[in-house]
Design an enzyme around this catalytic site. Structure first.
Site, PDB file in Angstrom:
ATOM      1  N   HIS A 123      24.023   2.366  45.447  1.00 31.39           N
ATOM      2  CA  HIS A 123      23.133   1.427  44.752  1.00 31.39           C
ATOM      3  C   HIS A 123      22.703   2.009  43.400  1.00 31.39           C
ATOM      4  CE1 HIS A 123      19.606  -1.414  44.470  1.00 31.39           C
ATOM      5  NE2 HIS A 123      19.094  -0.389  43.811  1.00 31.39           N
ATOM      6  N   GLU A 124      22.284   3.275  43.406  1.00 30.76           N
ATOM      7  CA  GLU A 124      21.836   3.891  42.148  1.00 30.76           C
ATOM      8  C   GLU A 124      22.997   3.998  41.162  1.00 30.76           C
ATOM      9  OE1 GLU A 124      18.641   4.171  41.634  1.00 30.76           O
ATOM     10  OE2 GLU A 124      18.210   3.662  43.713  1.00 30.76           O
ATOM     11  N   HIS A 127      23.368   0.963  39.231  1.00 29.73           N
ATOM     12  CA  HIS A 127      22.534   0.929  38.022  1.00 29.73           C
ATOM     13  C   HIS A 127      23.236   1.659  36.876  1.00 29.73           C
ATOM     14  CE1 HIS A 127      19.232  -1.014  39.956  1.00 29.73           C
ATOM     15  NE2 HIS A 127      18.815   0.015  40.660  1.00 29.73           N
ATOM     16  N   ASP A 133      18.696  -4.639  39.677  1.00 29.66           N
ATOM     17  CA  ASP A 133      18.338  -4.971  41.061  1.00 29.66           C
ATOM     18  C   ASP A 133      18.457  -6.471  41.274  1.00 29.66           C
ATOM     19  OD1 ASP A 133      17.634  -2.504  42.341  1.00 29.66           O
ATOM     20  OD2 ASP A 133      15.893  -2.418  41.014  1.00 29.66           O
TER      21      ASP A 133
HETATM   22 ZN   LIG Z   1      17.681  -0.403  42.305  1.00 29.84          ZN
END
Ligand SMILES: [Zn+2]
Length: 188
Positions: A123-124, A127, A133
């Site tokens: 998930h990171e 980014h 998000d």
């Molecule tokens: Zn996030």
């Protein structure tokens, strides 16, 4: 040979310094096929998560082949720096290019609350690759983050998330890194 020069301006978010890089390409070259953007990562400051980080890198290399992430050589400046952190995970919003750098804070608080470590780092990295998000609550969405239950172990981006990253890296890497100043905090 007839040549044209393409100037890339990259701002270093940490130092506030502007770097101008000249890239010369042959004007008569065939239209560029999508070039794979090579990125490096350094997880030497988050060694306890090395296996999860390697798994997340493999996920992204498989699911979004316009970008290829490899571990930085010892002492090499990495594009994605991963550091262990006691708080909630957070990360600089990309997409980072080969001449830029972003950071991921691998927050232990999310681990302590039971979230899957490989999903957290994937998930990171999302980014880092330019995904914001998207708290849909769906396990099938990687960027839903902690809005999905802790039982969710999916570390793969959804088809829409893959497509966005593929688009972010689809063109010959000519975009600026000037926007890499936004830090996304994944705290509840
Ligand atoms: Zn996030």
């Amino acid at each position: 040979m007839h040549r044209r020069t393409l100037a890339l301006v990259a701002a270093n978010a940490c130092l506030g310094a502007a770097v101008v890089v000249g890239v010369t390409t042959p004007a008569d070259a065939a239209p560029q096929a999508a070039a794979v953007t090579q990125l490096t990562y350094d997880d030497s400051q988050a060694p306890q998560y090395a296996a999860n980080t390697a798994a997340a890198v493999e996920v992204w290399n498989t699911d979004a082949p316009n970008v290829h992430i490899v571990k930085a050589a010892r002492g090499q400046r990495a594009n994605i720096r991963i550091v262990a952190d006691p708080g909630w995970p957070h990360a600089t919003l990309g997409p980072v290019r080969s001449n830029g750098s972003v950071q991921i804070w691998f927050g232990k608080q999310a681990v302590d609350e039971g979230f899957d470590k490989t999903r957290i780092i994937a998930h990171e990295m999302g980014h880092s690759l330019g995904l914001p998000d998207n708290r849909t609550g769906k396990c099938s969405d990687l960027m839903s983050g902690h809005s999905a239950p802790t039982s969710c172990t999916n570390a793969h981006p959804s088809p829409a998330e893959r497509a966005t990253v593929q688009r972010n890296y689809a063109r010959f890497a000519a975009s600026s890194d000037a926007q890499l100043t936004v830090v996304i905090n994944d705290a509840a």
